[in-house]
Design an enzyme around this catalytic site. Structure first.
Site, PDB file in Angstrom:
ATOM      1  N   ASP A 140      -4.721   2.540 -12.752  1.00  0.00           N
ATOM      2  CA  ASP A 140      -5.214   1.650 -13.600  1.00  0.00           C
ATOM      3  C   ASP A 140      -6.027   1.944 -14.972  1.00  0.00           C
ATOM      4  OD1 ASP A 140      -2.897   0.090 -12.589  1.00  0.00           O
ATOM      5  OD2 ASP A 140      -3.857   0.423 -11.302  1.00  0.00           O
ATOM      6  N   VAL A 190      -2.089   9.189  -8.187  1.00  0.00           N
ATOM      7  CA  VAL A 190      -1.755   9.881  -6.604  1.00  0.00           C
ATOM      8  C   VAL A 190      -0.006   9.875  -7.247  1.00  0.00           C
ATOM      9  CG1 VAL A 190      -0.784  10.512  -4.605  1.00  0.00           C
ATOM     10  CG2 VAL A 190      -3.118   9.705  -4.703  1.00  0.00           C
ATOM     11  N   GLY A 234      -8.163   3.283  -8.814  1.00  0.00           N
ATOM     12  CA  GLY A 234      -6.945   4.104  -9.142  1.00  0.00           C
ATOM     13  C   GLY A 234      -7.082   4.467 -10.117  1.00  0.00           C
ATOM     14  N   SER A 288       3.365   3.700  -7.666  1.00  0.00           N
ATOM     15  CA  SER A 288       2.981   2.427  -7.846  1.00  0.00           C
ATOM     16  C   SER A 288       3.646   1.617  -7.206  1.00  0.00           C
ATOM     17  CB  SER A 288       3.353   2.413  -9.117  1.00  0.00           C
ATOM     18  OG  SER A 288       3.934   0.469  -9.548  1.00  0.00           O
ATOM     19  N   LEU A 326       0.918  -1.306  -0.156  1.00  0.00           N
ATOM     20  CA  LEU A 326      -0.438   0.248   0.250  1.00  0.00           C
ATOM     21  C   LEU A 326       0.596   1.057  -0.050  1.00  0.00           C
ATOM     22  CD1 LEU A 326      -2.353  -0.822   2.606  1.00  0.00           C
ATOM     23  CD2 LEU A 326      -2.852  -1.706   0.051  1.00  0.00           C
ATOM     24  N   HIS A 343      -2.693   4.155  -2.698  1.00  0.00           N
ATOM     25  CA  HIS A 343      -4.511   3.727  -2.437  1.00  0.00           C
ATOM     26  C   HIS A 343      -4.919   4.154  -1.138  1.00  0.00           C
ATOM     27  CE1 HIS A 343      -1.615   0.161  -3.566  1.00  0.00           C
ATOM     28  NE2 HIS A 343      -2.635  -0.124  -3.465  1.00  0.00           N
TER      29      HIS A 343
HETATM   30  O1  PAF Z   1      -5.052  -2.462  -9.104  1.00  0.00           O
HETATM   31  C1  PAF Z   1      -5.191  -4.668  -8.055  1.00  0.00           C
HETATM   32  O2  PAF Z   1      -4.197  -3.553  -7.028  1.00  0.00           O
HETATM   33  C2  PAF Z   1      -4.996  -5.421  -8.590  1.00  0.00           C
HETATM   34  O3  PAF Z   1      -5.507  -5.641  -9.841  1.00  0.00           O
HETATM   35  C3  PAF Z   1      -6.811  -6.163  -8.039  1.00  0.00           C
HETATM   36  C4  PAF Z   1      -7.607  -4.733  -8.206  1.00  0.00           C
HETATM   37  C5  PAF Z   1      -7.113  -5.568  -6.608  1.00  0.00           C
HETATM   38  C6  PAF Z   1      -7.119  -7.114  -8.530  1.00  0.00           C
HETATM   39  O4  PAF Z   1      -6.723  -7.537  -8.251  1.00  0.00           O
END
Ligand code: PAF
Length: 260
Positions: free
Chosen positions: A142, A168, A139, A177, A27, A31
């Protein structure tokens, strides 16, 4: 914050309007912004922590994925998460598991990572069915994932609102990331070409020019897997992916519209 490992235990804890933040751990502040939004908009906040092997192409990528549950739990708790759902592999994919969500066309990112979005889609549908959230948080970094998840929810009539929150960035512009931890100092400096090239592309778009070509020209020696314009529910996004050393990074900027 309660850490739960089984679906049965999780269900016994859930009541009221639930916000779900699906994560694979490692995290960071990106997140935390999703947790903040979920905290503000729901009665209960569930974060899932599950490194989903099904969405990894290379075994080495999966093996080197950073895992530190204690550190993640501390961050989640500090951000007001009520329940951390951290299941074992067999809880999500028990023996005999054989049903997958086929997502169809998933743009250049899907083409570059065969099977990736099938794994993402399958685990997200499972998490939506397990947690039954009112809202789920993703986010913008992605963006292709957000497109795929919104499409699944629409196509399969899943009753959840998909919220997409802004990327962010570090002060110098690099998108946060979990993969950034793998960059050497020199690679991290080179990775800044990604946000800078996207900014150049956005400027060119504003002038009526070719955003994709401008981005390609500004990548400062990085070879992109692709530079593409994508549409997320009417929002136009300029996206790219490139390897910096052994680490593949993705990034994007909004050219027109606003994400919700
Ligand atoms: O973005 C992520 O961390 C992953 O692709 C997710 C959405 C938790 C699915 O495993």
């Amino acid at each position: 914050m309660k850490i739960v490992r089984t679906i049965r235990e999780l269900r016994s804890e859930l009541h009221g309007e639930v916000g779900l933040v699906p994560t694979m751990g490692a995290l960071h502040a990106g997140h935390l912004s999703l947790f903040d939004a979920a905290r503000a908009e729901n009665e209960i906040v569930v974060a899932s922590l599950f490194v989903n092997a099904a969405q990894f192409g290379q075994p080495v990528d999966l093996a080197s994925y950073p895992r530190d549950e204690a550190a993640d739990a501390k961050l989640a708790e500090g951000a007001g998460v009520d329940i951390l759902f951290a299941p074992a592999e067999a809880e999500i994919y028990p023996p005999g598991f054989a049903t997958w969500v086929d997502v169809g066309d998933a743009g250049e990112e899907g083409a570059a990572r065969s099977g990736h979005f099938r794994g993402v889609a399958t685990v997200c549908v499972k998490l939506f069915n397990i947690v039954k959230p009112r809202r789920a948080y993703f986010g913008q970094k992605d963006a292709q994932q957000a497109i795929v998840v919104r499409r699944i929810v629409r196509d399969l009539n899943i009753d959840v609102q998909i919220r997409v929150l802004p990327t962010v960035r570090d002060e110098d512009g690099l998108a946060l990331s979990s993969r950034n931890a793998r960059l050497s100092e020199e690679e991290r400096a080179r990775a800044l070409a990604l946000p800078r090239a996207l900014a150049a592309g956005a400027r060119e778009y504003g002038l009526g020019g070719d955003a994709v070509a401008a981005t390609r020209n500004a990548l400062n020696g990085l070879t992109p897997d692709y530079v593409e314009l994508i549409d997320l529910d009417g929002v136009t996004i300029l996206a790219t992916a490139a390897k910096v050393g052994a680490t593949r990074l993705i990034d994007n900027v909004i050219l027109e519209g606003e994400l919700t």
